[in-house]
Design an enzyme around this catalytic site. Sequence first.
Site, PDB file in Angstrom:
ATOM      1  N   HIS A  57      13.383 -10.940  19.347  1.00 17.39           N
ATOM      2  CA  HIS A  57      14.830 -10.770  19.460  1.00 17.39           C
ATOM      3  C   HIS A  57      15.150 -10.406  20.908  1.00 17.39           C
ATOM      4  O   HIS A  57      14.644  -9.404  21.433  1.00 17.39           O
ATOM      5  CB  HIS A  57      15.338  -9.698  18.511  1.00 17.39           C
ATOM      6  CG  HIS A  57      15.369 -10.143  17.077  1.00 17.39           C
ATOM      7  ND1 HIS A  57      15.208  -9.270  16.022  1.00 17.39           N
ATOM      8  CD2 HIS A  57      15.556 -11.374  16.526  1.00 17.39           C
ATOM      9  CE1 HIS A  57      15.285  -9.963  14.887  1.00 17.39           C
ATOM     10  NE2 HIS A  57      15.498 -11.231  15.173  1.00 17.39           N
ATOM     11  N   GLU A  86      16.212  -6.775  22.492  1.00 19.92           N
ATOM     12  CA  GLU A  86      15.385  -5.601  22.215  1.00 19.92           C
ATOM     13  C   GLU A  86      14.373  -5.389  23.341  1.00 19.92           C
ATOM     14  O   GLU A  86      13.164  -5.545  23.181  1.00 19.92           O
ATOM     15  CB  GLU A  86      14.714  -5.781  20.852  1.00 19.92           C
ATOM     16  CG  GLU A  86      15.735  -5.878  19.724  1.00 19.92           C
ATOM     17  CD  GLU A  86      15.150  -6.318  18.390  1.00 19.92           C
ATOM     18  OE1 GLU A  86      13.921  -6.415  18.265  1.00 19.92           O
ATOM     19  OE2 GLU A  86      15.951  -6.587  17.457  1.00 19.92           O
ATOM     20  N   ARG A 130      20.903 -11.949  20.774  1.00 17.13           N
ATOM     21  CA  ARG A 130      19.772 -11.715  19.860  1.00 17.13           C
ATOM     22  C   ARG A 130      18.908 -12.956  19.640  1.00 17.13           C
ATOM     23  O   ARG A 130      17.678 -12.870  19.573  1.00 17.13           O
ATOM     24  CB  ARG A 130      20.332 -11.246  18.514  1.00 17.13           C
ATOM     25  CG  ARG A 130      19.359 -11.219  17.341  1.00 17.13           C
ATOM     26  CD  ARG A 130      20.135 -10.830  16.080  1.00 17.13           C
ATOM     27  NE  ARG A 130      19.380 -11.005  14.853  1.00 17.13           N
ATOM     28  CZ  ARG A 130      18.650 -10.046  14.269  1.00 17.13           C
ATOM     29  NH1 ARG A 130      18.532  -8.871  14.842  1.00 17.13           N
ATOM     30  NH2 ARG A 130      18.028 -10.266  13.122  1.00 17.13           N
ATOM     31  N   HIS A 139       9.762  -4.587  17.349  1.00 23.49           N
ATOM     32  CA  HIS A 139      11.209  -4.756  17.433  1.00 23.49           C
ATOM     33  C   HIS A 139      11.858  -3.413  17.778  1.00 23.49           C
ATOM     34  O   HIS A 139      11.194  -2.399  17.946  1.00 23.49           O
ATOM     35  CB  HIS A 139      11.769  -5.228  16.084  1.00 23.49           C
ATOM     36  CG  HIS A 139      11.369  -6.616  15.689  1.00 23.49           C
ATOM     37  ND1 HIS A 139      12.271  -7.645  15.600  1.00 23.49           N
ATOM     38  CD2 HIS A 139      10.170  -7.146  15.342  1.00 23.49           C
ATOM     39  CE1 HIS A 139      11.655  -8.753  15.229  1.00 23.49           C
ATOM     40  NE2 HIS A 139      10.371  -8.471  15.050  1.00 23.49           N
ATOM     41  N   GLU A 161       9.873  -0.960  14.266  1.00 28.36           N
ATOM     42  CA  GLU A 161      11.199  -0.839  14.850  1.00 28.36           C
ATOM     43  C   GLU A 161      11.189   0.429  15.703  1.00 28.36           C
ATOM     44  O   GLU A 161      11.146   1.544  15.177  1.00 28.36           O
ATOM     45  CB  GLU A 161      12.277  -0.746  13.764  1.00 28.36           C
ATOM     46  CG  GLU A 161      12.388  -1.963  12.851  1.00 28.36           C
ATOM     47  CD  GLU A 161      13.069  -3.152  13.511  1.00 28.36           C
ATOM     48  OE1 GLU A 161      13.544  -3.001  14.668  1.00 28.36           O
ATOM     49  OE2 GLU A 161      13.127  -4.213  12.870  1.00 28.36           O
TER      50      GLU A 161
END
Length: 383
Positions: free
Chosen positions: A101, A104, A161, A232, A306
Amino acid sequence: MKIMLRWWILGFFLLLNQGLQTSHGSLEGLESTWSYDYTKYHPMPEIYNWMEDVQRENPDLVSSVVYGHTYEGRNITLLKLGLQNPERREKKAIWMDCGIHAREWIAPAFCQWFIKELVHSYKNKKKMKRMLQNLDIYVTPVVNVDGYIFTWANDTTRRWRKSRSLPPPDSSCYGVDLNRNFNANWGTVGVSFDSCENNYCGKSPGSEPEAKAVMDFVGSMVNQLLCFLTIHSAGQLILLPYGHPEVSAPNYIELVSVGKEAAAEMKKVHGMNYTVGTSPQILYPNSGSSRDWARLMGIPFSYTFELRDKGEFSHLLPEDQIQPACEEAYIGALSIITYVHDKTFNNTIPNAAVTTVTGLITISGVAVMIWSTMIVLTARILV
């Protein structure tokens, strides 16, 4: 006698000088790797250059592979880290990717940090050296190269994104969410078929060259891989398969146990809490993720990290948080990698039990899709 002694002394100083020059050359290489600023975000040309430097300075440990090309024709490149196995035993592998993405930025920063830590620790840490003799670790710092470059264009593109593929014929909206484009219950839940949405899953599984490159490369060595880690942000989560709410991984309990141990180790670093669970349990249902695809292909351990934070900055994490975020994530990733290594090579019996779940089958290595009612999610930050 005096002449012989003089020649001996001269030879000794020549050897000493040569040794110092060799040592200085090695230190120069190490200094070059250290001088790269790992506490800053770097544009793609600097990351490419850094990858070349790391490979050149560590030829016994690091090699590079261009395993695909983006929609706009740029290289998708990984660094492979591994040492020769002294017993000539078959090696296993670990996969890690970052930057699927575009917005990020902390993810590519972490992949660089992770490689730096391995390069600078394996010579004086016996455990790390042994793991690199048993494992080849494949790291892609940026999968979505086109999108990442686009986020550097100006302030208006910083939150982009998706990839940068052309819009469908009936649309003016570019790009696909690459983490909804993998062949894992594709298009069934937590996605959009509207190309203007951030979670647009594309025309078909693997329709995007970036996702297809990962599936082709990883798929070619799936029997060698023990673990698949995709990095991520944000939310401080450790996600395990599956994103579909009606499917559970056959080793779900062990995945949870290993994930929670990683989260516990991460908390020891800077006190940050990371929540462990499947995406439907702790985030939102989704399909077509690389994590789910890897587990469906038979890679036993598959996780999405994440990274920081929990909403204050979200995808715009300040540079002063790069180091602490990477320090804790490194410990978490290393916890999982160490577990799967020891289980494989030290015959460690895991504490977690293994459960089997019916309702999911594979045919010739291809996951059979499970169709369900589309779930519409609102007021959620996509990660």
